[in-house]
Design an enzyme around this catalytic site. Sequence first.
Site, mmCIF file in Angstrom:
data_model
loop_
_atom_site.group_PDB
_atom_site.id
_atom_site.type_symbol
_atom_site.label_atom_id
_atom_site.label_comp_id
_atom_site.label_asym_id
_atom_site.label_seq_id
_atom_site.Cartn_x
_atom_site.Cartn_y
_atom_site.Cartn_z
ATOM 1 N N ARG A 34 0.823 -1.219 0.000
ATOM 2 C CA ARG A 34 0.000 0.000 0.000
ATOM 3 C C ARG A 34 0.854 1.266 0.000
ATOM 4 N NH1 ARG A 34 -4.959 -1.619 4.066
ATOM 5 N NH2 ARG A 34 -6.396 -2.227 2.424
ATOM 6 N N LYS A 199 -14.126 -15.385 7.252
ATOM 7 C CA LYS A 199 -15.510 -15.173 7.677
ATOM 8 C C LYS A 199 -16.501 -15.024 6.545
ATOM 9 C CE LYS A 199 -14.889 -12.944 12.134
ATOM 10 N NZ LYS A 199 -14.901 -11.632 12.763
ATOM 11 N N GLY A 352 -6.702 -6.921 1.016
ATOM 12 C CA GLY A 352 -5.452 -6.868 1.739
ATOM 13 C C GLY A 352 -4.782 -8.233 1.816
ATOM 14 N N GLY A 376 -12.057 -4.401 2.001
ATOM 15 C CA GLY A 376 -13.469 -4.051 2.159
ATOM 16 C C GLY A 376 -13.945 -3.105 1.066
#
Length: 395
Positions: A34, A199, A352, A376
């Site tokens: 990043r 998740k 990420g 996200g």
Amino acid sequence: MKDISEFDVDGRRVLVRADLNVPLEGDVITDDGRIRASVPAIEELVGKGARVIVVTHLGRPKGQPNPKYSLAPVAKRLGELLGADVAFATDVIGDSAQAVVEALQGGQVALLENLRFEPGEESKDDAERAEFAARLAAFGDVYVGDGFGAVHRKHASVYDVPKLLPHAAGPLVLAEVTVLKKLTEDPPRPYVVVLGGAKVSDKLGVIGNLLTKVDRLLIGGGMAYTFLKAQGYEVGKSLLQEDQLDQVRGFLSEAAKRGVELVLPVDVLAATHFAEDAEYEVVDATAIPADREGLDIGPRTRELFAGRLADARTVFWNGPMGVFEFEAFSGGTRAVAEALIRSEAFTVVGGGDSAAAVRRLGLPEDGFSHISTGGGASLEYLEGKILPGLVALEE
Ligand code: 3PG
Ligand code: MG
């Protein structure tokens, strides 16, 4: 969205909202992707003589200074990549920041301390956010939004500051949006999405939306076990989100109804426990022993997934297939990455973790059409959500 070229920035103070939220072990940056992705905007501004003030968050310090989340290591790495000193302010809007901004000359770069040390940054109270935004905006004459990874956050530095200053989208944000647009508007088919990660609940929205768009959905990683369980199989001690079972059953029937091929693991590496050196065996996904946990997709699944990717013309991949941080359980993630590299499709790695996995496994970044800096953010874009940071730049 305006770009930087529409502003005369020579000698002016330009506030750049970047996303330099990188993984750290102690004060060692384990993946600087990043930071590297943020360099072009900063270099462009420096080249034009701007006084560049970079702001970002790191981790989730929840509105309080915390040395664990200091940006000091990031300032150092950014300086190395720019080949120039980066003046580092040890606070966000306090005396140090004031002094650093004051001293900045044209062509120089400063980084302020972690935005999330200030409660105003993430506040749900519009007035509290606005007050903090005004303090930040006072440091700049122009705002550049280039932190793609944070555009889904309605935070002061992302959403409120651009309302107060003339603003442009940085080159990273523009590049990311161009790619994601291509995925949402008429992608060449077959369009295949590979989802993994721990998740299911993080990905419910995007799965629901993708089922209306894709030809195939391949599911691996920790979230696959909830799908296997929803099909009626026992998953031993594997990750399981019981509370998502109904939703997942809904996805299974929705996929069947729409003719979307939903591909689940057929075998897994079933380990005795969650550890780098845990003993494991390859078992059928339908026969995971009660005392074992699946930590990676197995060899037959790797082949199955590679086969379902071979003729794809568009691929989006988010989330590792197993615990890639452990060598023994990195094979599934590697196999999917290699299938994308071999593919002639337009391939996008989002997120990420999957982007970090590509670099950590030593795979060539240029083997993919695009590696997104947004986790996200890219998922929410694909989900069709309104992203506050993009709205603010468009206005
Ligand atoms: C990310 O890592 O996805 C972005 O930097 C946003 O961070 P957040 O999820 O803590 O808001
Ligand atoms: Mg390729």
